[in-house]
Design a protein around this motif. Structure first.
Motif, mmCIF file in Angstrom:
data_model
loop_
_atom_site.group_PDB
_atom_site.id
_atom_site.type_symbol
_atom_site.label_atom_id
_atom_site.label_comp_id
_atom_site.label_asym_id
_atom_site.label_seq_id
_atom_site.Cartn_x
_atom_site.Cartn_y
_atom_site.Cartn_z
ATOM 1 N N VAL A 146 0.851 -1.185 0.000
ATOM 2 C CA VAL A 146 0.000 0.000 0.000
ATOM 3 C C VAL A 146 0.892 1.242 0.000
ATOM 4 C CG1 VAL A 146 -1.742 1.291 1.280
ATOM 5 C CG2 VAL A 146 -1.824 -1.201 1.236
ATOM 6 N N LEU A 147 0.655 2.141 -0.951
ATOM 7 C CA LEU A 147 1.405 3.399 -0.994
ATOM 8 C C LEU A 147 0.647 4.452 -0.198
ATOM 9 C CD1 LEU A 147 2.892 3.943 -4.577
ATOM 10 C CD2 LEU A 147 4.100 4.147 -2.413
ATOM 11 N N ASP A 155 4.285 9.209 -5.636
ATOM 12 C CA ASP A 155 4.811 8.328 -6.679
ATOM 13 C C ASP A 155 6.338 8.291 -6.699
ATOM 14 O OD1 ASP A 155 4.460 11.065 -7.518
ATOM 15 O OD2 ASP A 155 5.118 10.444 -9.509
ATOM 16 N N LEU A 156 6.984 9.204 -5.974
ATOM 17 C CA LEU A 156 8.441 9.200 -5.893
ATOM 18 C C LEU A 156 8.956 8.172 -4.893
ATOM 19 C CD1 LEU A 156 9.059 13.069 -5.920
ATOM 20 C CD2 LEU A 156 9.496 11.468 -7.799
ATOM 21 N N ALA A 157 8.068 7.670 -4.044
ATOM 22 C CA ALA A 157 8.454 6.675 -3.043
ATOM 23 C C ALA A 157 8.501 5.291 -3.672
ATOM 24 C CB ALA A 157 7.476 6.703 -1.876
ATOM 25 N N ILE A 158 9.179 4.371 -3.008
ATOM 26 C CA ILE A 158 9.226 2.979 -3.432
ATOM 27 C C ILE A 158 8.577 2.110 -2.352
ATOM 28 C CG2 ILE A 158 11.301 3.284 -4.825
ATOM 29 C CD1 ILE A 158 12.897 2.004 -2.515
ATOM 30 N N THR A 159 8.326 0.838 -2.687
ATOM 31 C CA THR A 159 7.754 -0.111 -1.743
ATOM 32 C C THR A 159 8.720 -1.284 -1.578
ATOM 33 O OG1 THR A 159 6.618 -1.492 -3.369
ATOM 34 C CG2 THR A 159 5.475 0.514 -2.634
ATOM 35 N N SER A 160 8.303 -2.261 -0.804
ATOM 36 C CA SER A 160 9.134 -3.450 -0.615
ATOM 37 C C SER A 160 9.311 -4.226 -1.909
ATOM 38 C CB SER A 160 8.513 -4.346 0.459
ATOM 39 O OG SER A 160 7.175 -4.667 0.144
ATOM 40 N N ASN A 161 8.495 -3.974 -2.916
ATOM 41 C CA ASN A 161 8.691 -4.617 -4.217
ATOM 42 C C ASN A 161 9.958 -4.149 -4.900
ATOM 43 O OD1 ASN A 161 6.342 -6.059 -3.959
ATOM 44 N ND2 ASN A 161 5.174 -4.885 -5.462
ATOM 45 N N LEU A 173 18.040 6.990 3.930
ATOM 46 C CA LEU A 173 16.784 6.294 3.648
ATOM 47 C C LEU A 173 15.723 6.688 4.671
ATOM 48 C CD1 LEU A 173 15.132 4.049 2.161
ATOM 49 C CD2 LEU A 173 16.155 2.413 3.761
ATOM 50 N N LEU A 174 14.571 7.116 4.172
ATOM 51 C CA LEU A 174 13.423 7.378 5.027
ATOM 52 C C LEU A 174 12.447 6.222 4.872
ATOM 53 C CD1 LEU A 174 11.682 9.232 6.869
ATOM 54 C CD2 LEU A 174 10.732 10.219 4.759
ATOM 55 N N ILE A 175 12.073 5.606 5.992
ATOM 56 C CA ILE A 175 11.106 4.508 5.986
ATOM 57 C C ILE A 175 9.841 4.977 6.675
ATOM 58 C CG2 ILE A 175 10.617 2.164 6.764
ATOM 59 C CD1 ILE A 175 13.596 1.585 6.621
ATOM 60 N N VAL A 176 8.712 4.782 6.010
ATOM 61 C CA VAL A 176 7.420 5.200 6.547
ATOM 62 C C VAL A 176 6.667 3.955 7.001
ATOM 63 C CG1 VAL A 176 5.283 6.468 6.110
ATOM 64 C CG2 VAL A 176 7.393 7.120 4.906
ATOM 65 N N ILE A 237 6.412 14.946 -0.816
ATOM 66 C CA ILE A 237 7.725 14.483 -1.273
ATOM 67 C C ILE A 237 8.042 15.218 -2.565
ATOM 68 C CG2 ILE A 237 9.129 12.500 -1.914
ATOM 69 C CD1 ILE A 237 7.086 10.722 -0.493
ATOM 70 N N GLU A 238 9.215 15.816 -2.618
ATOM 71 C CA GLU A 238 9.587 16.627 -3.786
ATOM 72 C C GLU A 238 10.994 16.257 -4.240
ATOM 73 O OE1 GLU A 238 10.314 21.367 -4.893
ATOM 74 O OE2 GLU A 238 9.525 20.776 -2.926
ATOM 75 N N LYS A 239 11.165 16.116 -5.556
ATOM 76 C CA LYS A 239 12.474 15.815 -6.122
ATOM 77 C C LYS A 239 13.282 17.102 -6.246
ATOM 78 C CE LYS A 239 15.318 12.970 -8.436
ATOM 79 N NZ LYS A 239 15.944 11.772 -7.842
ATOM 80 N N ARG A 240 14.434 17.149 -5.635
ATOM 81 C CA ARG A 240 15.331 18.297 -5.726
ATOM 82 C C ARG A 240 16.715 17.801 -6.100
ATOM 83 N NH1 ARG A 240 13.874 22.256 -0.547
ATOM 84 N NH2 ARG A 240 11.635 22.542 -1.043
#
Length: 470
Positions: A146-147, A155-161, A173-176, A237-240
């Motif tokens: 689940v995102l 959409d910039l985040a990743i999951t365990s996949n 690394l930031l883990i939520v 979340i913002e790409k910089r």
């Protein structure tokens, strides 16, 4: 079932689906199994197995440090993420091939295609738009990450996949999340050398586990260098440049290389066509089934995480086997979902079986608690300031052991063996009568004689109060 193309069509070649297919074929059924990704499912390809391999990798940093206390002079080690990823991929490819081979040997036909249900006996293969009819359909599509939370830049985040195949190991690394996936990856990457921040909505990690174990895991993460922030979540979340700028609640900010969202998993049923066949699902998409894994449609069954009963690989395997025994072996078999041992592979790891203290006190009138915390023998020479914690919960009236919880080295292995004792209804007297193996950490489980607390339900609905320890 001879009027159909096959007797059984299995959707999803993960642990539960593969077991069901093989056992059903062993009973003489004509079986097709469809998989849209890789045979082996979440556990083999992007879950338990690759995660445990990374856990092993992460623990070598401790082994190198500990060696000096035992007389070893170890050169300064260095770690290469790409080598670990390549070795992991080689192993899961080997396992996936074994799954295929075993299906072939069982006489099961494998279809590399997404499959969708069209009605109670028809499945559509998306690869070539071919339709197959089946006497029985088994849904074993598992779960999907689940995102969450739903914030700008999610959409910039990743999951365990995706975490297993990153081209580079993130330095920051930031883990939520605060569940087992979140804490396991926090432990792994902190030991591999990443600067890890873990943010979670709750006030502690591992909701639902025993409170003493939750505290122990949290403290171990902090000791490993993880910045644990309770009551925080991303708001954007913002790409910089090459980094991700993450805004958090309470007006704080953090800059990292990757954001891993580990806030849970949901049944993988979206777009599966269940509604066409009239299969009932709940609010999160989990397929509702009875004790024999049958849906409200007589010809459609479901096993594993897609039912959201108990999302563990061994449970899915047992459910798949029981399904095949029931439907094709004509031996009605229901799976018992109580007293299932499980482990959280942080370092140190957590092994648990049965009720937590909070659960036990809510159910039983009298609960005895046995709690031990000690420094394991290995740590006396390594100099590591670690503690092993063991907890036994007992029904104060019948002496039956209600739960055992272990935080320490090889806790998962111990929990598996303890599962046998708890399943057969062992009492504290049985534990006490068992001879210890010395010197081991596990011997503490049979040498704990001093009760640390007793909780008795007060009469007339008054709050429980702890009794005096022996």
């Amino acid at each position: 079932m001879t009027d159909y193309d096959v007797d059984l069509f299995v959707i999803g070649a993960g642990s539960g689906g593969v077991r069901a297919a093989r056992i059903a074929a062993g009973y003489g059924a004509r079986v097709l199994i469809a998989e849209e990704f890789r045979v082996g499912g979440t556990c083999v390809i992007r879950g338990c197995v690759p995660k445990k391999l990374m856990v092993y990798a992460s623990r070598f940093v401790d082994h190198f440090e500990d060696a000096a206390g035992f007389g070893w002079d170890v050169p300064q080690p260095s770690f290469h993420w790409s080598k670990l990823v390549a070795a992991k991929e080689k192993e899961i490819s080997r396992l996936s091939a074994i799954y295929r081979t075993n299906l072939d040997k069982a006489g099961v036909t494998i279809l590399d295609s997404r499959a969708e249900i069209e009605d109670a006996h028809t499945v559509l293969l998306k690869a070539d738009e071919r339709r197959v009819t089946a006497g029985m359909i088994l849904v074993a599509t598992g779960g999907t990450p689940v995102l969450e939370p739903d914030v700008p830049g999610r959409d910039l985040a990743i999951t365990s996949n995706e975490i297993f195949d990153l081209p580079e190991m993130p330095k920051r690394l930031l883990i939520v999340g605060g569940g087992y996936i979140a804490v396991e990856f926090a432990s792994i990457f902190a030991r591999l050398g990443s600067k890890v921040t873990l943010v979670q909505r709750g006030d502690n990690v591992l909701r639902g586990f025993d409170e003493d174990m939750r505290n122990g895991v949290r403290d171990a993460l902090i000791h490993a260098g993880v910045d644990v922030k309770s009551g925080f979540l991303p708001t954007a979340i913002e790409k910089r440049g090459d980094a991700l700028h993450v805004s958090l609640t309470k007006g704080t900010h953090i800059e990292v290389d990757q954001v891993l969202t580990a806030t849970g998993r949901r049944p993988h049923t979206l777009g599966l066509g269940l509604e066409k066949a009239g299969v009932i699902v709940d609010d999160i998409g989990a397929i509702k089934v009875d004790a024999y894994s049958k849906t409200n449609v007589d010809s459609i069954y479901a096993v594993g995480d897609v039912t959201n009963r108990l999302a563990l690989t061994p449970v899915a395997i047992r459910e798949g086997h029981a399904f095949a025994d029931t439907v094709f072996g004509h031996k009605s078999t229901a799976v018992n979902h109580t007293n299932v041992a499980t482990a959280v592979f942080t370092t140190p790891e957590l092994g648990t079986i049965g009720l937590s203290e909070m659960e036990a006190r809510a159910i039983y009138d009298c609960v005895d608690v046995y709690l031990a915390s000690f420094r394991p023998l290995k740590a006396t020479l390594s100099g590591r300031q670690e503690k092993t914690v063991m907890k036994i919960l007992v029904d104060g009236q019948t002496d039956k052991v209600l739960g055992v919880h272990i935080l320490g080295e090889d806790a998962g292995e111990m929990a598996q063996i303890l599962g046998i004792a708890i399943t057969v209804g062992a009492t504290k007297a049985d534990f006490d009568a068992t001879m210890a193996v010395h010197p081991t950490s596990a011997e503490e489980l049979v040498t704990m004689r001093v009760r640390t607390a007793r909780y008795e339900r007060a009469p007339q609905g008054l709050d429980e109060a702890p009794g005096a320890a022996d």
